[in-house]
Structures are given as C-alpha cells and as structure tokens.
Design a protein around this motif. Structure first.
Motif, PDB file in Angstrom:
ATOM      1  N   ASP A  12       0.838  -1.189   0.000  1.00 46.81           N
ATOM      2  CA  ASP A  12       0.000   0.000   0.000  1.00 46.81           C
ATOM      3  C   ASP A  12       0.881   1.251   0.000  1.00 46.81           C
ATOM      4  OD1 ASP A  12      -2.168   1.611   0.190  1.00 46.81           O
ATOM      5  OD2 ASP A  12      -2.800   0.956   2.184  1.00 46.81           O
ATOM      6  N   TRP A  13       0.947   1.933  -1.139  1.00 42.65           N
ATOM      7  CA  TRP A  13       1.752   3.157  -1.280  1.00 42.65           C
ATOM      8  C   TRP A  13       0.836   4.369  -1.274  1.00 42.65           C
ATOM      9  CZ3 TRP A  13       6.977   3.266  -1.256  1.00 42.65           C
ATOM     10  CH2 TRP A  13       7.655   2.066  -1.514  1.00 42.65           C
ATOM     11  N   LYS A  14       1.257   5.435  -0.597  1.00 50.90           N
ATOM     12  CA  LYS A  14       0.461   6.664  -0.539  1.00 50.90           C
ATOM     13  C   LYS A  14       1.344   7.877  -0.813  1.00 50.90           C
ATOM     14  CE  LYS A  14      -3.566   5.190   1.414  1.00 50.90           C
ATOM     15  NZ  LYS A  14      -3.795   4.030   0.577  1.00 50.90           N
ATOM     16  N   GLN A  15       0.838   8.818  -1.607  1.00 51.99           N
ATOM     17  CA  GLN A  15       1.516  10.098  -1.793  1.00 51.99           C
ATOM     18  C   GLN A  15       1.199  10.950  -0.564  1.00 51.99           C
ATOM     19  OE1 GLN A  15       3.422  10.988  -4.395  1.00 51.99           O
ATOM     20  NE2 GLN A  15       2.770   9.706  -6.098  1.00 51.99           N
ATOM     21  N   ASP A  16       2.184  11.676  -0.062  1.00 53.23           N
ATOM     22  CA  ASP A  16       1.957  12.575   1.072  1.00 53.23           C
ATOM     23  C   ASP A  16       1.199  13.804   0.567  1.00 53.23           C
ATOM     24  OD1 ASP A  16       2.145  14.446   3.144  1.00 53.23           O
ATOM     25  OD2 ASP A  16       4.115  13.726   3.767  1.00 53.23           O
ATOM     26  N   ALA A  17       0.119  14.165   1.245  1.00 51.28           N
ATOM     27  CA  ALA A  17      -0.682  15.310   0.816  1.00 51.28           C
ATOM     28  C   ALA A  17      -0.074  16.646   1.269  1.00 51.28           C
ATOM     29  CB  ALA A  17      -2.098  15.177   1.359  1.00 51.28           C
ATOM     30  N   ASP A  18       0.837  16.611   2.242  1.00 52.27           N
ATOM     31  CA  ASP A  18       1.387  17.852   2.803  1.00 52.27           C
ATOM     32  C   ASP A  18       2.757  18.228   2.246  1.00 52.27           C
ATOM     33  OD1 ASP A  18      -0.834  17.982   4.474  1.00 52.27           O
ATOM     34  OD2 ASP A  18       0.129  16.684   5.948  1.00 52.27           O
ATOM     35  N   ASP A  19       3.196  17.563   1.182  1.00 53.58           N
ATOM     36  CA  ASP A  19       4.514  17.878   0.630  1.00 53.58           C
ATOM     37  C   ASP A  19       4.364  18.823  -0.563  1.00 53.58           C
ATOM     38  OD1 ASP A  19       3.411  16.182  -1.198  1.00 53.58           O
ATOM     39  OD2 ASP A  19       4.956  14.649  -1.075  1.00 53.58           O
ATOM     40  N   ASP A  20       5.453  19.063  -1.284  1.00 53.54           N
ATOM     41  CA  ASP A  20       5.442  20.045  -2.373  1.00 53.54           C
ATOM     42  C   ASP A  20       5.133  19.460  -3.747  1.00 53.54           C
ATOM     43  OD1 ASP A  20       6.325  22.163  -0.579  1.00 53.54           O
ATOM     44  OD2 ASP A  20       8.250  21.120  -0.568  1.00 53.54           O
ATOM     45  N   PHE A  21       5.407  18.185  -3.965  1.00 57.64           N
ATOM     46  CA  PHE A  21       5.132  17.553  -5.256  1.00 57.64           C
ATOM     47  C   PHE A  21       4.983  16.050  -5.065  1.00 57.64           C
ATOM     48  CE2 PHE A  21       9.769  18.300  -4.947  1.00 57.64           C
ATOM     49  CZ  PHE A  21      10.223  16.986  -4.924  1.00 57.64           C
ATOM     50  N   ASP A  22       4.407  15.395  -6.064  1.00 58.62           N
ATOM     51  CA  ASP A  22       4.211  13.943  -6.027  1.00 58.62           C
ATOM     52  C   ASP A  22       5.319  13.231  -6.791  1.00 58.62           C
ATOM     53  OD1 ASP A  22       1.876  14.097  -4.591  1.00 58.62           O
ATOM     54  OD2 ASP A  22       0.551  13.747  -6.299  1.00 58.62           O
ATOM     55  N   TRP A  23       5.544  11.996  -6.393  1.00 57.86           N
ATOM     56  CA  TRP A  23       6.378  11.092  -7.183  1.00 57.86           C
ATOM     57  C   TRP A  23       5.507  10.609  -8.339  1.00 57.86           C
ATOM     58  CZ3 TRP A  23      11.230   8.649  -5.795  1.00 57.86           C
ATOM     59  CH2 TRP A  23      11.806   9.149  -4.616  1.00 57.86           C
ATOM     60  N   ASN A  24       6.119  10.337  -9.492  1.00 58.90           N
ATOM     61  CA  ASN A  24       5.352   9.883 -10.645  1.00 58.90           C
ATOM     62  C   ASN A  24       5.925   8.593 -11.216  1.00 58.90           C
ATOM     63  OD1 ASN A  24       3.358  12.012 -11.027  1.00 58.90           O
ATOM     64  ND2 ASN A  24       5.160  13.305 -11.254  1.00 58.90           N
ATOM     65  N   PRO A  25       5.051   7.763 -11.795  1.00 60.16           N
ATOM     66  CA  PRO A  25       5.554   6.547 -12.443  1.00 60.16           C
ATOM     67  C   PRO A  25       6.386   6.910 -13.676  1.00 60.16           C
ATOM     68  CG  PRO A  25       3.140   6.507 -12.238  1.00 60.16           C
ATOM     69  CD  PRO A  25       3.592   7.863 -11.822  1.00 60.16           C
ATOM     70  N   ALA A  26       7.475   6.195 -13.887  1.00 58.75           N
ATOM     71  CA  ALA A  26       8.323   6.375 -15.076  1.00 58.75           C
ATOM     72  C   ALA A  26       8.593   4.991 -15.658  1.00 58.75           C
ATOM     73  CB  ALA A  26       9.637   7.057 -14.691  1.00 58.75           C
ATOM     74  N   HIS A  44      10.818  23.703  -6.729  1.00 61.28           N
ATOM     75  CA  HIS A  44      11.914  24.638  -6.473  1.00 61.28           C
ATOM     76  C   HIS A  44      12.931  23.994  -5.558  1.00 61.28           C
ATOM     77  CE1 HIS A  44       9.468  27.760  -8.275  1.00 61.28           C
ATOM     78  NE2 HIS A  44       8.463  27.373  -7.522  1.00 61.28           N
ATOM     79  N   LYS A  45      14.122  24.582  -5.476  1.00 62.31           N
ATOM     80  CA  LYS A  45      15.182  24.055  -4.614  1.00 62.31           C
ATOM     81  C   LYS A  45      14.639  23.856  -3.193  1.00 62.31           C
ATOM     82  CE  LYS A  45      19.982  25.064  -3.354  1.00 62.31           C
ATOM     83  NZ  LYS A  45      19.896  24.576  -2.010  1.00 62.31           N
ATOM     84  N   ASN A  46      14.997  22.734  -2.599  1.00 65.69           N
ATOM     85  CA  ASN A  46      14.602  22.327  -1.243  1.00 65.69           C
ATOM     86  C   ASN A  46      13.138  21.904  -1.109  1.00 65.69           C
ATOM     87  OD1 ASN A  46      17.216  22.956  -0.655  1.00 65.69           O
ATOM     88  ND2 ASN A  46      16.761  24.822   0.444  1.00 65.69           N
ATOM     89  N   ASP A  47      12.369  21.911  -2.195  1.00 68.96           N
ATOM     90  CA  ASP A  47      11.020  21.346  -2.125  1.00 68.96           C
ATOM     91  C   ASP A  47      11.120  19.852  -1.836  1.00 68.96           C
ATOM     92  OD1 ASP A  47       9.736  23.712  -2.640  1.00 68.96           O
ATOM     93  OD2 ASP A  47       8.922  23.118  -4.589  1.00 68.96           O
ATOM     94  N   MET A  48      10.108  19.300  -1.185  1.00 66.86           N
ATOM     95  CA  MET A  48      10.110  17.880  -0.801  1.00 66.86           C
ATOM     96  C   MET A  48       8.938  17.144  -1.446  1.00 66.86           C
ATOM     97  SD  MET A  48      12.402  17.584   1.696  1.00 66.86           S
ATOM     98  CE  MET A  48      13.246  18.651   2.842  1.00 66.86           C
ATOM     99  N   GLY A  49       9.200  15.889  -1.806  1.00 65.57           N
ATOM    100  CA  GLY A  49       8.134  14.991  -2.242  1.00 65.57           C
ATOM    101  C   GLY A  49       8.263  13.704  -1.440  1.00 65.57           C
ATOM    102  N   ARG A  50       7.165  13.253  -0.851  1.00 61.77           N
ATOM    103  CA  ARG A  50       7.227  12.055  -0.007  1.00 61.77           C
ATOM    104  C   ARG A  50       6.282  10.976  -0.506  1.00 61.77           C
ATOM    105  NH1 ARG A  50       6.506  16.162   3.462  1.00 61.77           N
ATOM    106  NH2 ARG A  50       8.450  17.022   4.242  1.00 61.77           N
ATOM    107  N   LEU A  51       6.807   9.765  -0.548  1.00 58.64           N
ATOM    108  CA  LEU A  51       6.040   8.590  -0.942  1.00 58.64           C
ATOM    109  C   LEU A  51       6.109   7.628   0.234  1.00 58.64           C
ATOM    110  CD1 LEU A  51       4.555   7.366  -3.380  1.00 58.64           C
ATOM    111  CD2 LEU A  51       6.731   6.371  -4.071  1.00 58.64           C
ATOM    112  N   LYS A  52       4.939   7.256   0.749  1.00 63.77           N
ATOM    113  CA  LYS A  52       4.901   6.471   1.985  1.00 63.77           C
ATOM    114  C   LYS A  52       4.433   5.051   1.713  1.00 63.77           C
ATOM    115  CE  LYS A  52       3.654   8.646   5.726  1.00 63.77           C
ATOM    116  NZ  LYS A  52       2.895   9.293   6.809  1.00 63.77           N
TER     117      LYS A  52
END
Length: 149
Positions: A12-26, A44-52
């Motif tokens: 079960d993978w979830k995108q974090d709703a409180d981060d700056d961007f989503d991870w995407n399938p490639a 932008h620099k230092n933005d975070m994307g979290r995949l849980k």
C-alpha cells in the motif's frame, strides 16, 4: 518476502498530501513495468516529495530488511532520504549524489520492538540541478536481518 515494487507489488503506497510535489511513475528502460521518479526540474530548490509505504501485519519483536533500488541521476539533483515512522525525526538512510546514472541497492534494517514501524517514507529533496531524476524501484521487504552483499 513481500514484493512492494510498483508494477506488480502487493503493498500500500500513498503520496503525502502535505509535501510540495508527487512522485510519478516512469517507464523502465527495458519496458517491463515502471518505477517511481521525481524529475530534477519539478518544484523549487529544497522542495520535498514524499512517498509512503504503509506496513501492516509486521510481527512485534522481529527484524525485517527493506531492500530497494535507487538512482540519483544528474548533477546536483537533490537528496533521497528514508524515514521510519517509529523514528520520525532523523532519516535512517540518506544519499545525496550519484557517482553515475546507475541503479544502486539500498538496505535498511527494521527492528520491531515495543514500538512497531507502520510505515516507511521515501523523501526526495529537490536540488539545484535542472536535469536528471531521483528514482526508486524494486522495493522488497524480507523477514530477518539484511543479507551481506
């Protein structure tokens, strides 16, 4: 072992709703499925994307090994960190530069004590670079200690 890879995994993978961007399938180069990625030009620099990764049914007082493939491709692409829910403050694993574009293997030991780990978070931090990507693939959870290389 539990297959948590993205193409055919059972986790079960979830995108974090409180981060700056989503991870995407490639798409993988070989064409057999996909991995999760953050291109260097997103955000932008230092933005975070979290995949849980939500972990359920881990037995208390046991050890597990999380094995994954990762790639940091491109100059100053950023950082990849892994956090365990039971130790929120500091990452248990971190990598900030790739020597080349190759995929590498990361391993993290998860000890289930009185506090159980119910999630693992892959966090991508955007760097200064404009090309490349941070990628994660082939996430597998096995029972017991991590094997030696």
């Amino acid at each position: 072992s539990v297959d948590c890879s993205f193409s055919r995994g059972v986790c079960d993978w979830k995108q974090d709703a409180d981060d700056d961007f989503d991870w995407n399938p490639a798409d993988r180069d070989r064409g057999d499925g996909y991995y999760m990625a953050v291109p260097a030009f997103v955000g932008h620099k230092n933005d975070m994307g979290r995949l849980k990764l939500l972990l359920t049914d881990l037995k208390p007082k046991s050890s597990y090994c999380l094995i994954f493939s990762y790639r940091l491709a491109g100059e100053k692409v950023g950082k990849l960190r892994v956090f365990l829910a039971s130790k929120k403050t500091a990452p248990v694993w971190e990598e900030s530069k790739g020597k080349d574009e190759k995929w590498r293997t990361g391993k993290i030991e998860i000890f289930q004590g009185a506090e159980t780990t119910n999630s693992v978070t892959f966090e991508s931090e955007r760097g200064k670079g404009k090309t490349g990507e941070i990628g994660v693939d082939n996430v597998i959870l096995i029972s017991g200690l991590c094997p030696e290389d």
